[in-house]
Design an enzyme around this catalytic site. Structure first.
Site, PDB file in Angstrom:
ATOM      1  N   ILE A   8       0.848  -1.210   0.000  1.00  0.00           N
ATOM      2  CA  ILE A   8       0.000   0.000   0.000  1.00  0.00           C
ATOM      3  C   ILE A   8       0.875   1.250   0.000  1.00  0.00           C
ATOM      4  CG2 ILE A   8      -1.905   1.172   1.127  1.00  0.00           C
ATOM      5  CD1 ILE A   8      -2.666  -1.448   2.419  1.00  0.00           C
ATOM      6  N   THR A  31      12.177  -5.552   4.349  1.00  0.00           N
ATOM      7  CA  THR A  31      11.996  -6.924   4.830  1.00  0.00           C
ATOM      8  C   THR A  31      11.594  -7.776   3.631  1.00  0.00           C
ATOM      9  OG1 THR A  31       9.616  -6.696   5.192  1.00  0.00           O
ATOM     10  CG2 THR A  31      11.071  -6.004   7.013  1.00  0.00           C
ATOM     11  N   SER A  77       2.562  -7.189   8.360  1.00  0.00           N
ATOM     12  CA  SER A  77       1.156  -7.030   7.958  1.00  0.00           C
ATOM     13  C   SER A  77       0.379  -8.331   7.745  1.00  0.00           C
ATOM     14  CB  SER A  77       1.105  -6.225   6.662  1.00  0.00           C
ATOM     15  OG  SER A  77       1.639  -6.991   5.591  1.00  0.00           O
ATOM     16  N   THR A 116      -5.812  -0.617  10.460  1.00  0.00           N
ATOM     17  CA  THR A 116      -6.650  -1.627   9.815  1.00  0.00           C
ATOM     18  C   THR A 116      -8.001  -1.764  10.508  1.00  0.00           C
ATOM     19  OG1 THR A 116      -6.815  -4.015   9.474  1.00  0.00           O
ATOM     20  CG2 THR A 116      -5.412  -3.321  11.253  1.00  0.00           C
ATOM     21  N   ASP A 117      -8.991  -2.223   9.743  1.00  0.00           N
ATOM     22  CA  ASP A 117     -10.313  -2.496  10.350  1.00  0.00           C
ATOM     23  C   ASP A 117     -10.259  -3.712  11.283  1.00  0.00           C
ATOM     24  OD1 ASP A 117     -10.030  -4.490   8.410  1.00  0.00           O
ATOM     25  OD2 ASP A 117     -11.926  -4.045   7.387  1.00  0.00           O
ATOM     26  N   TYR A 143      -1.218 -10.169  14.847  1.00  0.00           N
ATOM     27  CA  TYR A 143      -1.099  -8.996  13.960  1.00  0.00           C
ATOM     28  C   TYR A 143      -2.071  -7.899  14.382  1.00  0.00           C
ATOM     29  CZ  TYR A 143      -2.363  -5.984  10.060  1.00  0.00           C
ATOM     30  OH  TYR A 143      -2.685  -4.886   9.301  1.00  0.00           O
ATOM     31  N   LYS A 147      -1.535  -4.021  15.918  1.00  0.00           N
ATOM     32  CA  LYS A 147      -2.038  -2.805  15.255  1.00  0.00           C
ATOM     33  C   LYS A 147      -2.951  -2.035  16.213  1.00  0.00           C
ATOM     34  CE  LYS A 147      -1.455  -1.493  11.629  1.00  0.00           C
ATOM     35  NZ  LYS A 147      -0.393  -0.648  11.016  1.00  0.00           N
ATOM     36  N   PHE A 183      -4.098 -13.094  -0.093  1.00  0.00           N
ATOM     37  CA  PHE A 183      -5.144 -13.901  -0.732  1.00  0.00           C
ATOM     38  C   PHE A 183      -5.275 -13.677  -2.244  1.00  0.00           C
ATOM     39  CE2 PHE A 183      -9.889 -14.200  -1.535  1.00  0.00           C
ATOM     40  CZ  PHE A 183      -9.907 -15.572  -1.681  1.00  0.00           C
ATOM     41  N   ASP A 265      -8.160 -24.413   7.547  1.00  0.00           N
ATOM     42  CA  ASP A 265      -8.569 -23.047   7.875  1.00  0.00           C
ATOM     43  C   ASP A 265      -7.520 -22.357   8.740  1.00  0.00           C
ATOM     44  OD1 ASP A 265     -10.165 -20.820   7.844  1.00  0.00           O
ATOM     45  OD2 ASP A 265     -11.865 -21.747   8.879  1.00  0.00           O
TER      46      ASP A 265
HETATM   47  P1  NAD Z   1       3.352  -4.876   3.375  1.00  0.00           P
HETATM   48  O1  NAD Z   1       3.707  -6.022   4.251  1.00  0.00           O
HETATM   49  O2  NAD Z   1       3.129  -5.098   1.918  1.00  0.00           O
HETATM   50  O3  NAD Z   1       4.484  -3.738   3.497  1.00  0.00           O
HETATM   51  C1  NAD Z   1       5.050  -3.385   4.718  1.00  0.00           C
HETATM   52  C2  NAD Z   1       6.308  -2.565   4.431  1.00  0.00           C
HETATM   53  O4  NAD Z   1       6.865  -2.165   5.696  1.00  0.00           O
HETATM   54  C3  NAD Z   1       7.392  -3.348   3.694  1.00  0.00           C
HETATM   55  O5  NAD Z   1       7.943  -2.562   2.661  1.00  0.00           O
HETATM   56  C4  NAD Z   1       8.442  -3.634   4.767  1.00  0.00           C
HETATM   57  O6  NAD Z   1       9.759  -3.728   4.270  1.00  0.00           O
HETATM   58  C5  NAD Z   1       8.259  -2.422   5.672  1.00  0.00           C
HETATM   59  N1  NAD Z   1       8.718  -2.673   7.053  1.00  0.00           N
HETATM   60  C6  NAD Z   1       8.391  -3.731   7.840  1.00  0.00           C
HETATM   61  N2  NAD Z   1       9.003  -3.629   9.039  1.00  0.00           N
HETATM   62  C7  NAD Z   1       9.714  -2.463   9.000  1.00  0.00           C
HETATM   63  C8  NAD Z   1      10.541  -1.806   9.940  1.00  0.00           C
HETATM   64  N3  NAD Z   1      10.773  -2.305  11.161  1.00  0.00           N
HETATM   65  N4  NAD Z   1      11.110  -0.625   9.578  1.00  0.00           N
HETATM   66  C9  NAD Z   1      10.895  -0.097   8.337  1.00  0.00           C
HETATM   67  N5  NAD Z   1      10.136  -0.696   7.413  1.00  0.00           N
HETATM   68  C10 NAD Z   1       9.543  -1.863   7.741  1.00  0.00           C
HETATM   69  O7  NAD Z   1       2.083  -4.210   4.063  1.00  0.00           O
HETATM   70  P2  NAD Z   1       0.813  -3.499   3.397  1.00  0.00           P
HETATM   71  O8  NAD Z   1      -0.200  -4.516   3.096  1.00  0.00           O
HETATM   72  O9  NAD Z   1       1.269  -2.573   2.359  1.00  0.00           O
HETATM   73  O10 NAD Z   1       0.288  -2.663   4.658  1.00  0.00           O
HETATM   74  C11 NAD Z   1       0.777  -1.349   4.901  1.00  0.00           C
HETATM   75  C12 NAD Z   1       0.056  -0.774   6.093  1.00  0.00           C
HETATM   76  O11 NAD Z   1      -1.335  -0.728   5.855  1.00  0.00           O
HETATM   77  C13 NAD Z   1       0.248  -1.587   7.383  1.00  0.00           C
HETATM   78  O12 NAD Z   1       0.371  -0.692   8.461  1.00  0.00           O
HETATM   79  C14 NAD Z   1      -1.044  -2.389   7.489  1.00  0.00           C
HETATM   80  O13 NAD Z   1      -1.343  -2.673   8.827  1.00  0.00           O
HETATM   81  C15 NAD Z   1      -2.027  -1.411   6.893  1.00  0.00           C
HETATM   82  N6  NAD Z   1      -3.227  -1.985   6.273  1.00  0.00           N
HETATM   83  C16 NAD Z   1      -3.101  -2.965   5.321  1.00  0.00           C
HETATM   84  C17 NAD Z   1      -4.254  -3.419   4.682  1.00  0.00           C
HETATM   85  C18 NAD Z   1      -4.175  -4.466   3.584  1.00  0.00           C
HETATM   86  O14 NAD Z   1      -5.214  -4.868   3.071  1.00  0.00           O
HETATM   87  N7  NAD Z   1      -3.001  -4.897   3.154  1.00  0.00           N
HETATM   88  C19 NAD Z   1      -5.510  -2.905   5.037  1.00  0.00           C
HETATM   89  C20 NAD Z   1      -5.586  -1.936   6.034  1.00  0.00           C
HETATM   90  C21 NAD Z   1      -4.436  -1.469   6.635  1.00  0.00           C
HETATM   91  O1  DAU Z   2      -8.738  -5.984   6.823  1.00  0.00           O
HETATM   92  C1  DAU Z   2      -7.493  -5.413   6.597  1.00  0.00           C
HETATM   93  C2  DAU Z   2      -6.409  -6.462   6.639  1.00  0.00           C
HETATM   94  O2  DAU Z   2      -6.523  -7.182   5.415  1.00  0.00           O
HETATM   95  C3  DAU Z   2      -5.012  -5.882   6.786  1.00  0.00           C
HETATM   96  O3  DAU Z   2      -4.915  -5.279   8.057  1.00  0.00           O
HETATM   97  C4  DAU Z   2      -3.935  -6.965   6.640  1.00  0.00           C
HETATM   98  O4  DAU Z   2      -2.650  -6.372   6.665  1.00  0.00           O
HETATM   99  C5  DAU Z   2      -4.152  -7.664   5.320  1.00  0.00           C
HETATM  100  O5  DAU Z   2      -3.214  -8.725   5.189  1.00  0.00           O
HETATM  101  C6  DAU Z   2      -5.572  -8.205   5.232  1.00  0.00           C
HETATM  102  O6  DAU Z   2      -5.769  -9.254   6.216  1.00  0.00           O
HETATM  103  P1  DAU Z   2      -6.545 -10.605   5.848  1.00  0.00           P
HETATM  104  O7  DAU Z   2      -6.135 -11.640   6.807  1.00  0.00           O
HETATM  105  O8  DAU Z   2      -8.000 -10.328   5.661  1.00  0.00           O
HETATM  106  O9  DAU Z   2      -5.911 -10.845   4.370  1.00  0.00           O
HETATM  107  P2  DAU Z   2      -5.389 -12.165   3.616  1.00  0.00           P
HETATM  108  O10 DAU Z   2      -5.061 -11.701   2.227  1.00  0.00           O
HETATM  109  O11 DAU Z   2      -4.346 -12.871   4.369  1.00  0.00           O
HETATM  110  O12 DAU Z   2      -6.683 -13.082   3.557  1.00  0.00           O
HETATM  111  C7  DAU Z   2      -7.916 -12.619   3.025  1.00  0.00           C
HETATM  112  C8  DAU Z   2      -8.949 -13.705   3.240  1.00  0.00           C
HETATM  113  O13 DAU Z   2      -8.632 -14.825   2.399  1.00  0.00           O
HETATM  114  C9  DAU Z   2      -8.994 -14.248   4.659  1.00  0.00           C
HETATM  115  O14 DAU Z   2     -10.339 -14.576   4.964  1.00  0.00           O
HETATM  116  C10 DAU Z   2      -8.141 -15.522   4.596  1.00  0.00           C
HETATM  117  C11 DAU Z   2      -8.419 -16.016   3.192  1.00  0.00           C
HETATM  118  N1  DAU Z   2      -7.348 -16.775   2.513  1.00  0.00           N
HETATM  119  C12 DAU Z   2      -6.078 -16.254   2.526  1.00  0.00           C
HETATM  120  C13 DAU Z   2      -5.066 -16.897   1.861  1.00  0.00           C
HETATM  121  C14 DAU Z   2      -3.648 -16.358   1.851  1.00  0.00           C
HETATM  122  C15 DAU Z   2      -7.651 -17.940   1.812  1.00  0.00           C
HETATM  123  O15 DAU Z   2      -8.810 -18.392   1.789  1.00  0.00           O
HETATM  124  N2  DAU Z   2      -6.645 -18.565   1.135  1.00  0.00           N
HETATM  125  C16 DAU Z   2      -5.363 -18.105   1.115  1.00  0.00           C
HETATM  126  O16 DAU Z   2      -4.503 -18.730   0.464  1.00  0.00           O
END
Ligand code: NAD
Ligand code: DAU
Length: 327
Positions: A8, A31, A77, A116-117, A143, A147, A183, A265
């Protein structure tokens, strides 16, 4: 900003460069989840990548002296990783956020915390309710609990020390540059490699999908117009169960929609997330652009098809890790 080489965060850098005149310093530890290639092609005079840890107070102090505002994306994350090894989640999400807050306090800089939600726990499938800014915190996983802890630190630093911070809690993002452990990219790249998608449990769990570019525009809106000390929920009314998403990926790629496997699961698997983003929309005037999930998903599939060099190096290791857990 922190975490700008992640999913993101890198989408945010592309959005800022494409839509504003701002320059960005990215502090990222690179990382396994960070990838400098996600920032390739951006103008070097406007984007500077500094490899380092947000828990390194000397480095953080130096960089805070060079910027007007800080947006904090860096985190561990992935829920599945946090069930396997929680420690880095405490170090980065809690101690790292604390380190940044102390610097924001010392330098009196505007700070926006990305969250995050999942801090709100989960909802039942048949519950008409959605999360709002006043829903009580009830996180489920290592996780989401770290957060939640980081959000509470931000609130305390606003109240106790007058730090000029805001918080946003967003739902599940999709789009380019997302790590193949997650996912949607896992299933897209499985299909592209001829591997059957893997659905945890029955696949009934619901996530509220938003395109990462809409997350970016919401964050810029909060930076611009948000009220210090306030929390804003970000979501785009994108509730879908996992089975529907897998079937859509299979259909769009021309495969039979039942060509997937049910696997073990996730322990403690949250059933449903759903965001009510009325506050952000009515008080700050934000609206999402990507209202058509199928169109956004098709574009995302195209991106993974065209950028195998970006995701291929991580794919085998991720699949070996999941296979070791029956997933
Ligand atoms: P990501 O895992 O793709 O990226 C995380 C980044 O943080 C990476 O580039 C990693 O190298 C860096 N990082 C990790 N530890 C670090 C440290 N100690 N110092 C400096 N850099 C570090 O994560 P993402 O999915 O892009 O999520 C970004 C943010 O958004 C997070 O705070 C996550 O909680 C939040 N968020 C994610 C989602 C989602 O759907 N992915 C939804 C809502 C909120
Ligand atoms: O809601 C926001 C969050 O969304 C963020 O805070 C997290 O950083 C982000 O990783 C994400 O969390 P989820 O656990 O919801 O995301 P994930 O992509 O891991 O999984 C999405 C859904 O799909 C969850 O219900 C688990 C399921 N899943 C996941 C994987 C990797 C599968 O069914 N199969 C899979 O292989």
């Amino acid at each position: 900003m922190t975490g700008g080489a992640g999913f993101i965060g890198s989408n945010f850098v592309h959005h800022v460069i494409g839509n504003t005149d701002h320059s960005v310093i990215v502090l990222d530890k690179l990382t396994y989840a960070g990838n400098a290639a996600s920032l390739a092609g951006l103008p070097e005079d406007r984007v500077r990548l500094v490899q380092g840890d947000i828990a390194d107070s000397a480095l953080v102090d130096e960089l805070f002296g060079q910027v007007d505002a800080v947006v904090h994306y860096a985190a561990e994350s992935h829920n599945d990783n946090s069930l396997h090894d929680p420690r880095p989640f405490l170090d980065t999400n809690i101690v790292g956020t604390y380190t940044l807050l102390e610097a924001a306090r010392k330098h009196d800089k505007r700070f926006h915390h990305i969250s995050t939600d999942e801090v709100y726990g989960d909802l039942e499938l048949d519950d008409p309710a959605r999360f709002t800014e006043s829903t009580p915190y009830n996180p489920s996983s290592p996780y989401s609990s770290t957060k939640a802890g980081s959000d509470l630190l931000v609130r305390a630093w606003v109240r106790s020390f007058g730090v000029k911070a805001t918080i946003s809690n967003c739902s599940n993002n999709y789009g380019p540059y997302q790590h193949v452990e997650k996912f949607i990219p896992r299933q897209i790249t499985n299909v592209l490699r001829g591997i059957r998608p893997k659905l945890y449990g029955k696949g009934e769990n619901v996530r509220d999908w938003i395109h990462a570019d809409d997350h970016s525009s919401a964050v810029l809106t909060i930076l611009d117009k948000g009220v210090i000390g306030e929390t804003y929920l970000i979501g785009a009314d994108g509730e879908k169960d996992n089975k529907t998403v897998v079937e859509l990926i299979l259909a769009v790629t021309g495969n039979p929609t039942d060509a997937y496997d049910h696997v073990t699961d996730r322990p403690g698997h949250d059933m449903r997330y759903a965001i009510d983003s009325t506050k952000l929309r009515t008080e700050l005037g934000w609206t999402p652009r990507y209202q058509d999930f199928e169109a956004g998903l098709k574009a995302t599939i195209d991106w993974y098809r065209e950028n195998e060099h970006w995701w291929a190096p991580a794919k085998d290791g991720v699949e070996a890790f999941y296979a070791s857990k029956g997933q």
